[in-house]
Design an enzyme around this catalytic site. Structure first.
Site, PDB file in Angstrom:
ATOM      1  N   TYR A 147       5.718 -15.760  -4.833  1.00 40.01           N
ATOM      2  CA  TYR A 147       5.596 -17.032  -4.126  1.00 40.01           C
ATOM      3  C   TYR A 147       4.746 -18.032  -4.935  1.00 40.01           C
ATOM      4  O   TYR A 147       4.159 -18.941  -4.388  1.00 40.01           O
ATOM      5  CB  TYR A 147       4.997 -16.842  -2.729  1.00 40.01           C
ATOM      6  CG  TYR A 147       5.863 -16.039  -1.760  1.00 40.01           C
ATOM      7  CD1 TYR A 147       7.134 -15.605  -2.088  1.00 40.01           C
ATOM      8  CD2 TYR A 147       5.388 -15.732  -0.486  1.00 40.01           C
ATOM      9  CE1 TYR A 147       7.904 -14.874  -1.204  1.00 40.01           C
ATOM     10  CE2 TYR A 147       6.162 -15.007   0.415  1.00 40.01           C
ATOM     11  CZ  TYR A 147       7.418 -14.570   0.044  1.00 40.01           C
ATOM     12  OH  TYR A 147       8.172 -13.844   0.935  1.00 40.01           O
ATOM     13  N   LYS A 211       5.953  -1.527  -6.708  1.00 35.01           N
ATOM     14  CA  LYS A 211       7.247  -1.026  -7.191  1.00 35.01           C
ATOM     15  C   LYS A 211       7.139  -0.893  -8.710  1.00 35.01           C
ATOM     16  O   LYS A 211       7.960  -1.412  -9.478  1.00 35.01           O
ATOM     17  CB  LYS A 211       8.366  -1.992  -6.767  1.00 35.01           C
ATOM     18  CG  LYS A 211       9.771  -1.501  -7.035  1.00 35.01           C
ATOM     19  CD  LYS A 211      10.236  -0.407  -6.094  1.00 35.01           C
ATOM     20  CE  LYS A 211      11.657   0.019  -6.453  1.00 35.01           C
ATOM     21  NZ  LYS A 211      12.120   1.183  -5.662  1.00 35.01           N
ATOM     22  N   ASP A 244       9.753   0.456  -1.080  1.00 36.21           N
ATOM     23  CA  ASP A 244      10.886   0.834  -0.217  1.00 36.21           C
ATOM     24  C   ASP A 244      10.510   2.012   0.673  1.00 36.21           C
ATOM     25  O   ASP A 244      10.809   2.034   1.873  1.00 36.21           O
ATOM     26  CB  ASP A 244      12.161   1.101  -1.032  1.00 36.21           C
ATOM     27  CG  ASP A 244      11.904   1.738  -2.394  1.00 36.21           C
ATOM     28  OD1 ASP A 244      10.734   2.055  -2.700  1.00 36.21           O
ATOM     29  OD2 ASP A 244      12.873   1.915  -3.149  1.00 36.21           O
ATOM     30  N   ASP A 268       4.478  -9.916   2.897  1.00 36.26           N
ATOM     31  CA  ASP A 268       5.158 -10.761   3.872  1.00 36.26           C
ATOM     32  C   ASP A 268       6.190  -9.937   4.639  1.00 36.26           C
ATOM     33  O   ASP A 268       6.250  -9.947   5.876  1.00 36.26           O
ATOM     34  CB  ASP A 268       5.827 -11.922   3.113  1.00 36.26           C
ATOM     35  CG  ASP A 268       6.360 -12.995   4.028  1.00 36.26           C
ATOM     36  OD1 ASP A 268       6.044 -12.963   5.243  1.00 36.26           O
ATOM     37  OD2 ASP A 268       7.101 -13.872   3.538  1.00 36.26           O
ATOM     38  N   ASP A 272       6.036  -8.149   8.766  1.00 38.02           N
ATOM     39  CA  ASP A 272       7.006  -8.387   9.848  1.00 38.02           C
ATOM     40  C   ASP A 272       7.490  -7.057  10.432  1.00 38.02           C
ATOM     41  O   ASP A 272       7.625  -6.911  11.640  1.00 38.02           O
ATOM     42  CB  ASP A 272       8.214  -9.197   9.335  1.00 38.02           C
ATOM     43  CG  ASP A 272       8.042 -10.702   9.538  1.00 38.02           C
ATOM     44  OD1 ASP A 272       6.918 -11.193   9.359  1.00 38.02           O
ATOM     45  OD2 ASP A 272       9.039 -11.384   9.883  1.00 38.02           O
TER      46      ASP A 272
END
Ligand code: NAI
Ligand code: MG
Length: 383
Positions: A147, A211, A244, A268, A272
């Site tokens: 971002y 990752k 993941d 982010d 959620d």
């Protein structure tokens, strides 16, 4: 961050923003006003509607006022999913402008004692507020990563720069470790509680999510920096997960988590997912913290599908009011003010729990109430 020099006022900048922001932020302000603490609220503009009106999504006056505030309450912004010349997300810009590097997103299921009173819940409410004991925090790096806003495209090939620095990685992991330590010493983490009088002592745990098996340089640097900082905290159990797998574990075994620390976009998305266990986005609050400034915002966005219907759940925003009070209390050098802020923060949290159990609830929690009914119930519960 420094509170107003004379400590007689708490200066809060209110940025309702777009969509349901202007529906839920007034609820948080009303709750803060109900505390009787010496708040001085200043409202200002930011967001997509502001851009449409003035050609700028984050006016300079808003930034100036933000610099002079003790805390900021932010609603949501309705950023379009296509490029608009001259527009960029004001919340992303504010996080960078004020160096709000730590995005703290706690998720807590309702405590057991209060759950036991929930005999009259409908099946849909039980699904929306599953009976698991979850108490975790996602600590998300807030200033860089994917971002960073550095993208380009020639319409055939589009490129995003993912910037990871050692310095930002180290400070976010240090924040996560300090938070895990704080939660363990204050018994704030209550997973496994059987009764309110027997707080479970848990070893603080920080899970580093990355990752690095694929993104060897960017996630690799984050991981190396994170593991090095974690060594400064021998009392904390540190583990690492690929993002993941971390997402799957959030669905299958959310109880395994205490504090999750990760890069901007992963945080982010994971927050959620995590919000599900606390009752969904309508319940999820967050803090954006830096050395000098603090901004509090619901995790949710502008919710265009329900805007204008008066049914947005205000509890995420009201939870932000509690986080804001807790933060101002911790920052205050005036012991009476510090204590008052802390007391009101926990009273608001208790009122939220009670209101979720006893109603009224908005449709996202299986009820039929309106935003203002829930706000009124919270304020009544506080009195
Ligand atoms: P969203 O969070 O706005 O909505 C996702 C779903 O959750 C919707 O079904 C919505 O109705 C529901 N929801 C969200 N908050 C709720 C509440 N308080 N009460 C009841 N239901 C609630 O995310 P979405 O739909 O992906 O994005 C919509 C817009 O919001 C986009 O323009 C996006 O750019 C923006 N956005 C802004 C954020 C921010 O300001 N920090 C964060 C996420 C999205
Ligand atoms: Mg989000």
């Amino acid at each position: 961050m420094s509170l107003s020099s004379n400590h007689t006022t708490l200066r809060v900048l209110v940025l309702p923003g777009d969509g349901i922001g202007p529906e839920v932020i007034p609820a948080a302000v009303a709750v803060l006003q109900a505390t009787g603490l010496p708040f001085v609220f200043t409202e200002a503009e930011a967001g997509w509607a502001c851009f449409e009106r003035h050609g700028i999504s984050l006016p300079n006056e808003t930034v100036d006022t933000a610099h002079q505030s003790d805390a900021i309450l932010f609603g949501a912004v309705a950023s379009p999913s296509y490029a608009v010349i001259g527009y960029s997300s004001p919340i992303v810009a504010l996080r960078r402008e004020l160096d709000l590097y730590a995005n703290i997103r706690p998720v807590r299921s309702l405590p057991l004692p209060i759950r036991q009173q929930s005999g009259n819940w409908t099946d849909s409410q039980r699904q929306l507020l599953p009976e698991r004991q979850i108490d975790l925090v996602v600590v998300r790096e807030n200033t860089e990563g994917l971002y960073s806003g550095q993208e380009s495209s020639n319409n055939e090939i589009a490129v995003a720069r993912r910037i990871i620095t050692r310095q930002a990685s180290e400070r976010i992991v240090r924040t996560a470790c300090q938070l895990a330590h704080h939660r363990s010493t204050t018994h704030e983490r209550q997973v496994g509680l059987n009764t309110a009088s027997q707080p479970a002592q848990r070893i603080p745990q920080v899970t580093i999510v990355h990752k690095a098996n694929v993104l060897r340089e960017t996630c690799g640097l984050f991981r190396t920096a994170a593991l090095a900082v974690a060594e400064e905290f021998p009392a904390i159990t540190v583990d690492e997960l690929l993002v993941d797998n971390a997402a799957l574990q959030l669905v299958q075994r959310p109880e395994r988590y205490d504090v999750i620390v990760t890069t901007n976009m992963f945080g982010d998305i994971l927050s959620d997912i995590a919000s599900f266990w606390g009752g969904g986005l309508g319940m999820a609050s967050s803090a954006n913290l830096g050395k000098q400034h603090a901004l509090f915002e619901p995790v949710h966005g502008a919710a265009p599908d329900i805007v204008g219907q008066g049914i947005a759940n205000p509890l995420a925003a009201i939870g932000c009011a509690a986080m804001l009070l807790e933060h101002l209390g911790q920052q205050s050098s005036d012991s009476t003010m510090a204590e008052d802020c802390g007391t009101w923060a926990s009273r608001i949290r208790t009122a939220i729990n009670t209101t979720v159990i006893e109603g009224p609830n908005t449709p996202d929690l299986g009820g039929t109430a309106r935003t203002e009914d829930v706000t009124d119930a919270i304020i009544t519960a506080l009195n």
